[in-house]
Design a protein around this motif. Sequence first.
Motif, PDB file in Angstrom:
ATOM      1  N   TRP A 267      -0.049  10.050  -3.770  1.00  0.00           N
ATOM      2  CA  TRP A 267      -0.342   8.618  -3.695  1.00  0.00           C
ATOM      3  C   TRP A 267      -1.074   8.339  -2.389  1.00  0.00           C
ATOM      4  O   TRP A 267      -0.513   8.484  -1.308  1.00  0.00           O
ATOM      5  CB  TRP A 267       0.960   7.818  -3.780  1.00  0.00           C
ATOM      6  CG  TRP A 267       1.734   8.133  -5.046  1.00  0.00           C
ATOM      7  CD1 TRP A 267       2.366   9.305  -5.358  1.00  0.00           C
ATOM      8  CD2 TRP A 267       1.902   7.279  -6.163  1.00  0.00           C
ATOM      9  NE1 TRP A 267       2.927   9.226  -6.606  1.00  0.00           N
ATOM     10  CE2 TRP A 267       2.668   7.998  -7.134  1.00  0.00           C
ATOM     11  CE3 TRP A 267       1.507   5.965  -6.460  1.00  0.00           C
ATOM     12  CZ2 TRP A 267       3.033   7.456  -8.361  1.00  0.00           C
ATOM     13  CZ3 TRP A 267       1.883   5.418  -7.682  1.00  0.00           C
ATOM     14  CH2 TRP A 267       2.629   6.163  -8.618  1.00  0.00           C
ATOM     15  N   ASP A 268      -2.339   7.958  -2.522  1.00  0.00           N
ATOM     16  CA  ASP A 268      -3.196   7.789  -1.353  1.00  0.00           C
ATOM     17  C   ASP A 268      -3.742   6.361  -1.318  1.00  0.00           C
ATOM     18  O   ASP A 268      -4.667   6.020  -2.053  1.00  0.00           O
ATOM     19  CB  ASP A 268      -4.331   8.823  -1.446  1.00  0.00           C
ATOM     20  CG  ASP A 268      -5.290   8.725  -0.264  1.00  0.00           C
ATOM     21  OD1 ASP A 268      -4.922   8.096   0.756  1.00  0.00           O
ATOM     22  OD2 ASP A 268      -6.407   9.260  -0.380  1.00  0.00           O
ATOM     23  N   ASN A 269      -3.106   5.540  -0.491  1.00  0.00           N
ATOM     24  CA  ASN A 269      -3.500   4.125  -0.375  1.00  0.00           C
ATOM     25  C   ASN A 269      -3.589   3.420  -1.729  1.00  0.00           C
ATOM     26  O   ASN A 269      -4.561   2.732  -2.025  1.00  0.00           O
ATOM     27  CB  ASN A 269      -4.841   4.001   0.358  1.00  0.00           C
ATOM     28  CG  ASN A 269      -4.685   4.311   1.838  1.00  0.00           C
ATOM     29  OD1 ASN A 269      -3.771   3.785   2.497  1.00  0.00           O
ATOM     30  ND2 ASN A 269      -5.541   5.171   2.371  1.00  0.00           N
TER      31      ASN A 269
ATOM     32  N   MET B  90      -0.790   3.102 -13.681  1.00  0.00           N
ATOM     33  CA  MET B  90      -1.228   4.479 -13.411  1.00  0.00           C
ATOM     34  C   MET B  90      -2.750   4.599 -13.304  1.00  0.00           C
ATOM     35  O   MET B  90      -3.252   5.634 -12.879  1.00  0.00           O
ATOM     36  CB  MET B  90      -0.704   5.448 -14.484  1.00  0.00           C
ATOM     37  CG  MET B  90       0.781   5.772 -14.368  1.00  0.00           C
ATOM     38  SD  MET B  90       1.249   6.493 -12.764  1.00  0.00           S
ATOM     39  CE  MET B  90       0.554   8.139 -12.904  1.00  0.00           C
ATOM     40  N   LYS B  91      -3.453   3.529 -13.676  1.00  0.00           N
ATOM     41  CA  LYS B  91      -4.911   3.575 -13.532  1.00  0.00           C
ATOM     42  C   LYS B  91      -5.358   3.126 -12.135  1.00  0.00           C
ATOM     43  O   LYS B  91      -6.548   3.175 -11.819  1.00  0.00           O
ATOM     44  CB  LYS B  91      -5.575   2.704 -14.605  1.00  0.00           C
ATOM     45  CG  LYS B  91      -5.445   3.300 -16.011  1.00  0.00           C
ATOM     46  CD  LYS B  91      -6.259   2.556 -17.044  1.00  0.00           C
ATOM     47  CE  LYS B  91      -5.721   1.171 -17.373  1.00  0.00           C
ATOM     48  NZ  LYS B  91      -4.368   1.181 -17.996  1.00  0.00           N
ATOM     49  N   ALA B  92      -4.397   2.713 -11.316  1.00  0.00           N
ATOM     50  CA  ALA B  92      -4.746   2.247  -9.968  1.00  0.00           C
ATOM     51  C   ALA B  92      -5.428   3.370  -9.181  1.00  0.00           C
ATOM     52  O   ALA B  92      -5.012   4.531  -9.276  1.00  0.00           O
ATOM     53  CB  ALA B  92      -3.485   1.780  -9.241  1.00  0.00           C
ATOM     54  N   PRO B  93      -6.463   3.058  -8.421  1.00  0.00           N
ATOM     55  CA  PRO B  93      -7.144   4.097  -7.644  1.00  0.00           C
ATOM     56  C   PRO B  93      -6.202   4.720  -6.609  1.00  0.00           C
ATOM     57  O   PRO B  93      -5.343   4.020  -6.055  1.00  0.00           O
ATOM     58  CB  PRO B  93      -8.267   3.333  -6.937  1.00  0.00           C
ATOM     59  CG  PRO B  93      -8.422   2.041  -7.672  1.00  0.00           C
ATOM     60  CD  PRO B  93      -7.082   1.725  -8.271  1.00  0.00           C
ATOM     61  N   GLY B  94      -6.361   6.045  -6.390  1.00  0.00           N
ATOM     62  CA  GLY B  94      -5.586   6.713  -5.341  1.00  0.00           C
ATOM     63  C   GLY B  94      -4.461   7.589  -5.840  1.00  0.00           C
ATOM     64  O   GLY B  94      -3.795   8.261  -5.053  1.00  0.00           O
TER      65      GLY B  94
ATOM     66  N   VAL C 128       0.863  -1.180   0.000  1.00  0.00           N
ATOM     67  CA  VAL C 128       0.000   0.000   0.000  1.00  0.00           C
ATOM     68  C   VAL C 128       0.905   1.238   0.000  1.00  0.00           C
ATOM     69  O   VAL C 128       1.770   1.380   0.872  1.00  0.00           O
ATOM     70  CB  VAL C 128      -0.916   0.006   1.244  1.00  0.00           C
ATOM     71  CG1 VAL C 128      -1.834   1.233   1.196  1.00  0.00           C
ATOM     72  CG2 VAL C 128      -1.712  -1.275   1.311  1.00  0.00           C
ATOM     73  N   LEU C 129       0.713   2.081  -1.012  1.00  0.00           N
ATOM     74  CA  LEU C 129       1.602   3.237  -1.214  1.00  0.00           C
ATOM     75  C   LEU C 129       0.955   4.520  -0.716  1.00  0.00           C
ATOM     76  O   LEU C 129      -0.206   4.795  -1.026  1.00  0.00           O
ATOM     77  CB  LEU C 129       1.926   3.407  -2.707  1.00  0.00           C
ATOM     78  CG  LEU C 129       2.460   2.178  -3.439  1.00  0.00           C
ATOM     79  CD1 LEU C 129       2.521   2.444  -4.942  1.00  0.00           C
ATOM     80  CD2 LEU C 129       3.851   1.823  -2.910  1.00  0.00           C
ATOM     81  N   ASN C 130       1.750   5.291   0.052  1.00  0.00           N
ATOM     82  CA  ASN C 130       1.273   6.599   0.515  1.00  0.00           C
ATOM     83  C   ASN C 130       2.419   7.609   0.494  1.00  0.00           C
ATOM     84  O   ASN C 130       3.490   7.330   1.042  1.00  0.00           O
ATOM     85  CB  ASN C 130       0.728   6.491   1.943  1.00  0.00           C
ATOM     86  CG  ASN C 130      -0.695   5.970   1.965  1.00  0.00           C
ATOM     87  OD1 ASN C 130      -1.623   6.655   1.540  1.00  0.00           O
ATOM     88  ND2 ASN C 130      -0.855   4.730   2.421  1.00  0.00           N
ATOM     89  N   GLY C 131       2.168   8.754  -0.126  1.00  0.00           N
ATOM     90  CA  GLY C 131       3.201   9.786  -0.132  1.00  0.00           C
ATOM     91  C   GLY C 131       3.063  10.695  -1.342  1.00  0.00           C
ATOM     92  O   GLY C 131       2.030  10.689  -2.029  1.00  0.00           O
ATOM     93  N   THR C 132       4.107  11.487  -1.585  1.00  0.00           N
ATOM     94  CA  THR C 132       4.085  12.477  -2.668  1.00  0.00           C
ATOM     95  C   THR C 132       5.363  12.372  -3.490  1.00  0.00           C
ATOM     96  O   THR C 132       6.454  12.216  -2.928  1.00  0.00           O
ATOM     97  CB  THR C 132       4.010  13.905  -2.076  1.00  0.00           C
ATOM     98  OG1 THR C 132       2.921  13.958  -1.161  1.00  0.00           O
ATOM     99  CG2 THR C 132       3.805  14.943  -3.163  1.00  0.00           C
ATOM    100  N   LYS C 133       5.202  12.468  -4.791  1.00  0.00           N
ATOM    101  CA  LYS C 133       6.369  12.511  -5.679  1.00  0.00           C
ATOM    102  C   LYS C 133       6.397  13.849  -6.421  1.00  0.00           C
ATOM    103  O   LYS C 133       5.349  14.428  -6.725  1.00  0.00           O
ATOM    104  CB  LYS C 133       6.290  11.371  -6.716  1.00  0.00           C
ATOM    105  CG  LYS C 133       6.555   9.978  -6.133  1.00  0.00           C
ATOM    106  CD  LYS C 133       8.022   9.777  -5.842  1.00  0.00           C
ATOM    107  CE  LYS C 133       8.288   8.446  -5.134  1.00  0.00           C
ATOM    108  NZ  LYS C 133       9.713   8.327  -4.723  1.00  0.00           N
TER     109      LYS C 133
END
Lengths: 387, 377
Positions: free
Chosen positions: A212-214, A189-193, A149-154
Amino acid sequence: MDFQLPDNVEEFRSEIKEFIDAEWPESLRNKSQTEISYEEERTFCKKLAKKGWLVMSLPEEYGGKRRSILEQYIFQETMAYYGAPYGTTATTIVAPTLMRYGTDEQKSTFIPRIAAGEIDFALGYSEPNAGTDLASLQLRAELDGDEYVLNGTKMFTSLAHKADYCWLAARTDTDAPKHKGISLFIVDMKAPGITTRPLWTMGGGRTNQTFWDNVRVPVSQRIGEENQGWYYVATALDFERIGVFPVSRVRRQFDRLVEYVRTADFGGYRPAQDPDVRRRIADLSTDLEVAQMLSYRAAWMVSQGQVPNYEAAMVKIFGTELQQRLTHTATQVLELYGQLLEGSPHAPANGYFEQAYEAAVMPTFGAGSNEILRQIIAARGMGLPRG
Amino acid sequence: MDLALTENQQMLKTAARDFIEKEYPWQKVRDIQESETGFSQETWRQVTKLGWPGLPFPEAYGGTAGDLLDAAVLLEEIGRGLLPSPFTSTVILCGLPILEFGTAEQRDDFLPPIASGQRVMAFALTEADPRYEASSVTLEARRDGDAYVLNGRKLFVRDANIADHLLVVARTGDGGAPEGGITLFLVDATTPGIETALLKSAAMDRQCDVTFADVRVPASRVLGKEGEGWPIVEWVLQRGVLAECAELVGVMQKVLETSVEYAKNRVQFGRPIGSFQAIQFKVADMATDVDGARFITYHAIWRLTEGQPAGDDIARAKIWVSDASRRVVREGHQIHGGIGFIKEHFLYLYFRRAKTGELMFGTADAHRRTLAASLLD
């Protein structure tokens, strides 16, 4: 000593030139970055794919041609000269890294489609607090069953608004030393969040900030081993030693400047007759030859199986700083016309030189800042102690 | 010797800085720059209220009797905040020569409305040959009864799109040398035959392409004497160069300040990047460039206001400031890295302002030629 490129390389150069003349005509070469659409680039890349030139260093079964180092080098130099697209995150980072560290399934899923120009990758490395110090990146990837599960900012997530996938570096271990807690992923890139915010650059192109939100990514799309990502990122740089900065990109600007100045007539003032302009043009021509020599040297070393780590740094530093000198000189010798922008009445070459001056700002800090590269020359190259 | 600002100048500087910082954050500046005229009537009204347009004019004309040094203090702050205004065009390039060379009638006619902010002016010198040389002037003015008829084209004319009047440099005759036969005219910008088109310049400072087709100007609107205009142009250019330099000092000052702040706060490799020697060397070079630029500019202005020969000093100022401003912005970008390459970042505006300033009123090379000629010929 022999400065002559081998016959097969020269022949290849001619073949590339013929291809460019047919598929990337003058009208596209002189367009600015803002004018060339992503779709135009993709169409062109598919044509490159048909020639087997998109991933030419790879083995045939993956769509490559096993081209030699010097052939790859001349390909990059020729394409860059004509402003034609040739290297993407997919072809220069993803494909070679997967070849070395990917699973069989990852290789067969992605490489043929990359080689065919069918899919594109965004690059998810930099973050708001991780630029030159990339290893301090914080975007979190936490294991949850058979997914992360990915969370953060790029930051500067190039192509995030267009690409099918993202090549993403994320932190999988927060306790380990910073270089040892990073893993690499391929994320759809189509993954939700995933939210994308455009960042327009001085070069005219678009990059992005991504949030990137969950976002969930299957474990099967992790590259290599967990927490080994930094090592893969670093070795991917090795694939790029000959393409660190194509000198031909500056040569193209120089040639256009000479061509423009030769006939320029500003109400009777002929810059070509001006001794100051002539001296500057001569200096630039000399600098350009130095850049070319440093570039040949690095390419030759790679072709001999050597690793030009500080020699490649010289190419990048000298080339990017020359590009700044050249573009500012161009705007200067055009006097007040030099500050006119694309689309302005009276703008020389429709603002090409001013635009080039703006775009030249980034390469001295992008893709390895010149300060860090100077340290590499001093420490690794000249053997000085590290500070 | 006293290299400090006077108490009045310090007050002027503080007031200008406070006003611009409070009222004109850079996003607002960008909005004005991107508006159709690039000009804000509201801004001009505000600065008029602060007394800026009247600064260098005698009280008899509604001014506050300041001098060029006072104006430079103001211009530095205008540059620091990139405040869009026709101050230089109106006050420095047109108002001052009217005060110096105008007839009593012209002064009475022009100076009060300039000082009160009612009248905006633009200086129309450069043409297709963009160099600031007498030989570049080809716009023709032909005598016809009690008027002159102007035909030709001017380029890179700042603020012509909003000006009520233009100060136009024209050729009235073949005076032998290029410097002969040049005459200046005070031209009502609404006169039939004048057309103004906007150019797109890096600084977004609304430079114009102005064409003149049979434009009639009364003979009473000649500034100075017919055929003897070139020395007036040189007089104006000296002040124009210095005004540009003063603004660029402000541009550099802002880039330096924000780069130092960024270097203190941006943490990479576990420490502020300003603790790295590579960044410290840059900041040291930038600071030296800025201080050098400021004092070389103020020194030239001081000599001019003292009535001392200042030609060489003015050339040195523009040579230094043209190159130093480019270096400072470049290093500012290098310190800021990727974030400074985004168009939304304020550095972009400063980068572009510096490029135009580098070329405006003569490139460094043009002034090198002037200086070398003075030293060697």
